[in-house]
Design a protein around this motif. Sequence first.
Motif, PDB file in Angstrom:
ATOM      1  N   ASN A 159      27.274  48.703 -12.014  1.00 26.01           N
ATOM      2  CA  ASN A 159      28.241  49.333 -12.897  1.00 26.01           C
ATOM      3  C   ASN A 159      28.024  50.837 -12.733  1.00 26.01           C
ATOM      4  O   ASN A 159      26.935  51.333 -13.031  1.00 26.01           O
ATOM      5  N   PRO A 160      29.041  51.592 -12.264  1.00 30.63           N
ATOM      6  CA  PRO A 160      28.841  53.032 -12.021  1.00 30.63           C
ATOM      7  C   PRO A 160      28.290  53.779 -13.232  1.00 30.63           C
ATOM      8  O   PRO A 160      27.602  54.791 -13.071  1.00 30.63           O
ATOM      9  N   LYS A 246      31.530  47.446 -18.115  1.00 32.40           N
ATOM     10  CA  LYS A 246      32.729  48.220 -17.775  1.00 32.40           C
ATOM     11  C   LYS A 246      33.923  47.809 -18.636  1.00 32.40           C
ATOM     12  O   LYS A 246      34.722  48.649 -19.038  1.00 32.40           O
ATOM     13  N   ALA A 300      34.289  60.174 -14.840  1.00 26.75           N
ATOM     14  CA  ALA A 300      34.504  58.763 -14.503  1.00 26.75           C
ATOM     15  C   ALA A 300      36.001  58.576 -14.289  1.00 26.75           C
ATOM     16  O   ALA A 300      36.793  58.802 -15.213  1.00 26.75           O
ATOM     17  N   ARG A 302      39.327  56.663 -11.539  1.00 31.02           N
ATOM     18  CA  ARG A 302      39.704  55.721 -10.491  1.00 31.02           C
ATOM     19  C   ARG A 302      39.733  56.418  -9.133  1.00 31.02           C
ATOM     20  O   ARG A 302      40.132  57.582  -9.030  1.00 31.02           O
ATOM     21  N   GLU A 334      31.940  59.617 -10.726  1.00 30.18           N
ATOM     22  CA  GLU A 334      31.651  58.188 -10.587  1.00 30.18           C
ATOM     23  C   GLU A 334      32.988  57.451 -10.573  1.00 30.18           C
ATOM     24  O   GLU A 334      33.805  57.634 -11.482  1.00 30.18           O
ATOM     25  N   VAL A 336      35.328  54.460 -11.119  1.00 30.66           N
ATOM     26  CA  VAL A 336      35.412  53.241 -11.917  1.00 30.66           C
ATOM     27  C   VAL A 336      36.887  52.824 -11.965  1.00 30.66           C
ATOM     28  O   VAL A 336      37.709  53.536 -12.545  1.00 30.66           O
TER      29      VAL A 336
END
Length: 398
Positions: A159-160, A246, A300, A302, A334, A336
């Motif tokens: 999980n980032p 997440k 965080a 996409r 990161e 996600v």
Amino acid sequence: MKYPLKTLKLDLQFFASGSTLFELKQNMATIGQQLQKVENELAQKAIDTTATMDEIKALQTSKSDLQMRFNVIKEQHDQMEAEQKAKFEANQSIKTIEDPKQRVIEAKAELVRSTMIGKPLSNEVLQVLGDNANPATGGEKLLPKTVTDTLLHEPFVKNPLRNISTFTQETNLEIPKISFQLDDDSFIGDTETAKEIKATGDTVTFGRHKFKVFVPISETVLNGTNTNLVATVDRALESGLAAKEKKVAFATSPKTGEEHMSFYSTQSAIKKVQGENMYKAIKNAIADLHEDFRDNARIAMRYTDYANIIEFLANGSATLYNAQPEQVLGYPVEFVDAAINPVVGDFQYSHFNYDLAMLRDRDKDVKTGVELFVLTAWIDHQIKLKSAFRIAEVATTP
């Protein structure tokens, strides 16, 4: 010259004692075939009216001799096989394994197999895995400490947020919202933080939110090598925990009671900062953070949003495609996929806590008949300071 039966038996035992288990099996097969042949001949002679009694007696003697030979070799075979089996099992004792990692793998495999057949774990396995349960009180279904630590701190599927958020494992955890104190208690640099602490208190109390991870295990895997069995179960459990982490942190429609865990929920009410495009929205969101949080800020987001930013900034040039995300956006990133809008801030104030009491159990998928290894865990995600975060949004055109 015929040997007395007692002498013949001793000679056969002496001969067999110098043989290997494989040779004894071969000898048993050979004599067994001869014995079967003599028994068939004897049966035929018995119903043959032309056969003499001497011929029948000779076959009976031969049968008795072969039967005794077979019994002596079988006795030696069974004894040797039992000794080798006992020796093998003794050598397989977890305590005798010198490599610590291999010892843990063997113990984990025993844990999974024992769980699947409803068998209590041995004290030896519990010691290797650092059990935190008391079997006498029914705690044998608790997940031992070594297994829990692996799932939380050595994830196969990451999980980032584990790279940037805080992770602990404590029961009834309660912590202060800020990690430092000043002589002037009334002094907090960020007015938003001061208002938040005044409104919600200066401590965070973690709750317990139950969830389960189901790992299907085929008979092939269960009866296969310990290394493959442990890797299969660990990978699935780690993936399940990471997915849950997440899911709760980036849920747009959180489950009832889990609203506070999501960055996007109305209950968290994290400030949204807009820009005419995603790049400017992120820049504006970072700029809007108080300097105490901006220094340790992370993003965080996409990967698809980042790719669009690169395409927008590159304007036909290939230079930016080779740049690191931190060079492009100014802060570590990161990726996600669940982050529908970028979340920027100091992620040390994003805190995941697992209850100590993780349980293991077994179940069965009645639709497929596949056996399931089940992990039951309790999790909470607290955004300790909402003012430490911003959500970047692209402004809608009026």
